[in-house]
Design an enzyme around this catalytic site. Structure first.
Site, PDB file in Angstrom:
ATOM      1  N   CYS A 159       0.817  -1.218   0.000  1.00  9.80           N
ATOM      2  CA  CYS A 159       0.000   0.000   0.000  1.00  9.80           C
ATOM      3  C   CYS A 159       0.847   1.264   0.000  1.00  9.80           C
ATOM      4  O   CYS A 159       0.436   2.288  -0.546  1.00  9.80           O
ATOM      5  CB  CYS A 159      -0.924   0.023   1.222  1.00  9.80           C
ATOM      6  N   ASP A 196      -2.570  -2.528   7.667  1.00  9.81           N
ATOM      7  CA  ASP A 196      -3.576  -3.415   8.243  1.00  9.81           C
ATOM      8  C   ASP A 196      -3.374  -4.848   7.773  1.00  9.81           C
ATOM      9  O   ASP A 196      -3.578  -5.797   8.535  1.00  9.81           O
ATOM     10  CB  ASP A 196      -4.976  -2.943   7.858  1.00  9.81           C
ATOM     11  N   CYS A 241      -2.583   3.366   2.618  1.00 10.64           N
ATOM     12  CA  CYS A 241      -3.352   2.375   3.371  1.00 10.64           C
ATOM     13  C   CYS A 241      -4.521   3.023   4.119  1.00 10.64           C
ATOM     14  O   CYS A 241      -4.640   4.241   4.216  1.00 10.64           O
ATOM     15  CB  CYS A 241      -2.438   1.618   4.327  1.00 10.64           C
ATOM     16  N   ASP A 242      -5.374   2.177   4.681  1.00  9.76           N
ATOM     17  CA  ASP A 242      -6.701   2.555   5.169  1.00  9.76           C
ATOM     18  C   ASP A 242      -6.766   3.837   5.994  1.00  9.76           C
ATOM     19  O   ASP A 242      -7.570   4.722   5.716  1.00  9.76           O
ATOM     20  CB  ASP A 242      -7.278   1.424   6.027  1.00  9.76           C
ATOM     21  N   LYS A 243      -5.964   3.934   7.055  1.00 12.16           N
ATOM     22  CA  LYS A 243      -6.085   5.057   7.986  1.00 12.16           C
ATOM     23  C   LYS A 243      -5.357   6.294   7.497  1.00 12.16           C
ATOM     24  O   LYS A 243      -5.502   7.375   8.065  1.00 12.16           O
ATOM     25  CB  LYS A 243      -5.565   4.657   9.377  1.00 12.16           C
ATOM     26  N   CYS A 279      -5.051  -2.464  -1.188  1.00 10.63           N
ATOM     27  CA  CYS A 279      -5.853  -3.679  -1.365  1.00 10.63           C
ATOM     28  C   CYS A 279      -7.001  -3.421  -2.343  1.00 10.63           C
ATOM     29  O   CYS A 279      -7.728  -2.438  -2.224  1.00 10.63           O
ATOM     30  CB  CYS A 279      -6.365  -4.154  -0.027  1.00 10.63           C
ATOM     31  N   GLU A 336      -9.513  -4.535  13.887  1.00 12.60           N
ATOM     32  CA  GLU A 336     -10.444  -5.101  12.915  1.00 12.60           C
ATOM     33  C   GLU A 336     -10.485  -6.620  13.034  1.00 12.60           C
ATOM     34  O   GLU A 336      -9.473  -7.263  13.303  1.00 12.60           O
ATOM     35  CB  GLU A 336     -10.021  -4.713  11.492  1.00 12.60           C
ATOM     36  N   SER A 369     -12.652  -5.129   8.860  1.00 10.85           N
ATOM     37  CA  SER A 369     -11.931  -4.688   7.675  1.00 10.85           C
ATOM     38  C   SER A 369     -12.921  -4.455   6.552  1.00 10.85           C
ATOM     39  O   SER A 369     -13.996  -5.058   6.515  1.00 10.85           O
ATOM     40  CB  SER A 369     -10.927  -5.768   7.263  1.00 10.85           C
TER      41      SER A 369
END
Length: 562
Positions: free
Chosen positions: A55, A87, A128-130, A200, A451, A477
């Protein structure tokens, strides 16, 4: 009315032009500034790039391209790094407790350097996610001309003719436990699921948040779907200089863009695309930073009139690269606009309104099946459902696409940690028809609200994904699918009802009437509450301890600056 600014360096001049700041200027000359540079606006370029995960591994390269574009545009670009948490790497371990924490560390660190060094503007290059909500929270706090560049989605992996993604690797473990996959194929999936750089690839949290932020107007069009290694992504970075200069000249700031109506647009887009439950808390947190009142009930209200149309993973079959091939988020927004479900007069970082941007986009092709027809949706209303009841008097978030049904009732199988449930699943403790309860994993209880992808992926791999439900005061997730309810508030550590549930209690999940309840009498509740003892904190020092002390509930966005 937008006023053209004639003073583009109005913040940085506090250091560059103030004769009482000789040491500041000496250091800047020492860092390579010229006399001309001292008159230019300074743009901070914040990257969450770091090695070791797909990521983020390429973000510093993208940030370098952004810096070149900023320089060519007549500004001074100053790069800096902040942290990230993968993650995918930390999932299923104690390290996952640090994931949500990283959102606020990212926001705090970006705010810190920009305030301390008087940057006039900000570009964030995130993956990435955050990373995305952290960057947006910082942008909202700073309220200086800002643009987010999403690092882009990963391409699909391939093994023996099958398309793979990161969730394929998680679910392969369940198949291995169930004996439905060989060790050779298990390793084959692991080694081929992630072919290179990018976040992802399904409609997981990173792509969900990127789509939401593009819909809000804080990225250039197509940022959320352009693959990480594509020429389209490179072109985006090279266009940043012109776009940023336009924002500075027009003095368009994040809070001019982050209106309540812009948040409604973002919610509408992630609902039609089937986005992650994490978007609920992240958008609430971003809104708070922007001074906008957004609640979990706004998601339900908007979802009541928004169909689920996108057949994207985790519950569907397509990836984000496929979404890009049919026109990306702008084409989806054109569809919503045709049904009068968007606010078209919202400002964006292009300097144009949403409606003006969409005039340059194309309609969705007619020869595709990724986006279902409006008249024949996957689900008539939004897949993110806000449930209340004695288990969640302050709310919870369910992810119900309709493929798993809308009602589940069964006996509880209770676990007090993710590690315990993973061991239970691997030992075949969980039976068909049960409701798995994972508690003491909330924002304060985790701490960090990890998660629960590993247990849901194990369920799928074991073949129980459609036969069991799972509820938790933790998170899921974006890769999770199945009958799941998370963000249960109050959490167990704060005395929430989920902490009083026992094995065998009957739990009812009704997504139609939006009810989450445990069927026990008030007398029994009183008895259990009297016997309940708050567990000792799982962190007694360091960042998790500070987070545990400061963090708000999931329904309030898990913010740390209340």
């Amino acid at each position: 009315m937008i006023i053209v600014s004639t003073e583009l360096n109005k913040i940085s001049k506090r250091l560059t032009q103030d004769p009482s700041q000789p040491a500041s200027q000496a250091m800047m000359y020492g860092a390579g500034f010229t006399d001309e540079d001292m008159k230019k606006p300074i743009v901070g370029i914040g990257s969450t790039g770091f090695d070791g995960n797909t990521c983020n591994m390429h973000l510093n390269i993208l940030a370098g391209q952004v810096k070149g574009s900023i320089t060519r545009g007549g500004m001074v670009g100053l790069g800096f790094n902040t942290i990230g948490v993968s993650d995918g790497i930390s999932m299923g371990t104690e390290g996952m407790r640090f994931s949500l924490v990283s959102r606020d560390v990212i926001a705090d660190s970006i705010e810190t350097i920009c305030e301390a060094h008087y940057y006039d503007a900000l570009v964030t290059v995130v993956g990435c996610d955050k990373n995305m909500p952290g960057a947006l929270i910082a942008m909202a706090r700073l309220n200086r001309p800002s643009i987010m560049v999403y690092g882009g989605t990963i391409h699909s992996g391939h093994y023996k003719g099958e398309k793979l993604n990161i969730v394929s690797a998680f679910e392969a473990l369940g198949k291995k436990v169930a004996g439905t996959i060989t060790e050779e194929d298990y390793q084959g999936v692991i080694k081929n699921a992630c072919p290179g750089a990018g976040a992802c690839g399904g409609m997981y949290t990173a792509n969900t948040m990127a789509s939401a932020i593009e819909a809000m107007g804080l990225t250039l069009p197509y940022s959320s779907t352009a693959p990480a290694t594509s020429e389209k992504k490179k072109a985006e970075t090279l266009a940043l200089g012109k776009a940023m200069m336009h924002l500075l000249e027009k003095d368009i700031k994040p809070r001019d863009i982050m209106t309540f109506e812009a948040f409604e647009n973002a919610i509408r887009v992630i609902l039609v695309l089937g986005g992650s439950t994490n978007a609920v808390m992240h958008l609430i947190a971003i809104a708070k930073a922007a001074g906008v009142k957004l609640t979990i009930d706004d998601f339900q209200r908007i979802g009541n009139t928004t169909p689920l149309l996108a057949d994207l993973k985790p519950s569907g079959k397509y990836m984000m690269e496929d979404m890009d091939a049919i026109g990306g988020v702008p084409s989806v927004m054109r569809l919503l606009a045709k049904h009068n479900l968007l606010h078209l007069d919202c400002m964006t970082v292009t300097g144009k309104t949403v409606g003006e941007n969409l005039k340059e986009a194309q309609d969705l092709p007619t020869d595709q099946d990724l986006m279902y027809a409006w008249e024949n949706p996957i689900k008539q209303t939004g897949h993110l459902q806000i449930l209340y009841g004695n288990l969640a008097p302050q709310g919870s978030v369910a992810k119900i696409t309709g493929k798993e049904g809308t009602y589940f009732e069964g006996p509880a199988r209770v676990y007090d940690s993710e590690e315990a449930v993973n061991k239970g699943l691997e030992a075949n403790e969980v039976k068909s028809g049960e409701v798995i309860v994972i508690r003491y994993v909330g924002p304060k209880g985790g701490p960090g609200m990890p998660e629960m992808l590993k247990p849901t992926a194990l369920l799928m791999g074991l073949g129980l994904g459609n036969e069991c439900a799972l509820i938790t005061d933790g998170r899921f997730s974006g890769g999770t699918h199945g009958f799941v309810v998370g963000h249960i508030t109050p959490e167990a550590t704060e005395g929430g009802m989920i902490g009083l549930v026992k094995n065998g209690d009957i739990i009812r999940i009704d997504a139609v009437n939006r009810v989450l309840e445990v069927k026990i009498s008030e007398e029994e509740v009183t008895k259990r509450r009297a016997a309940w003892v708050k567990p000792a904190p799982r962190a007694t020092s360091g960042v998790l301890y500070k987070y545990m002390k400061l963090v708000s509930s999931a329904s309030e966005g898990c913010v740390t600056d209340n």
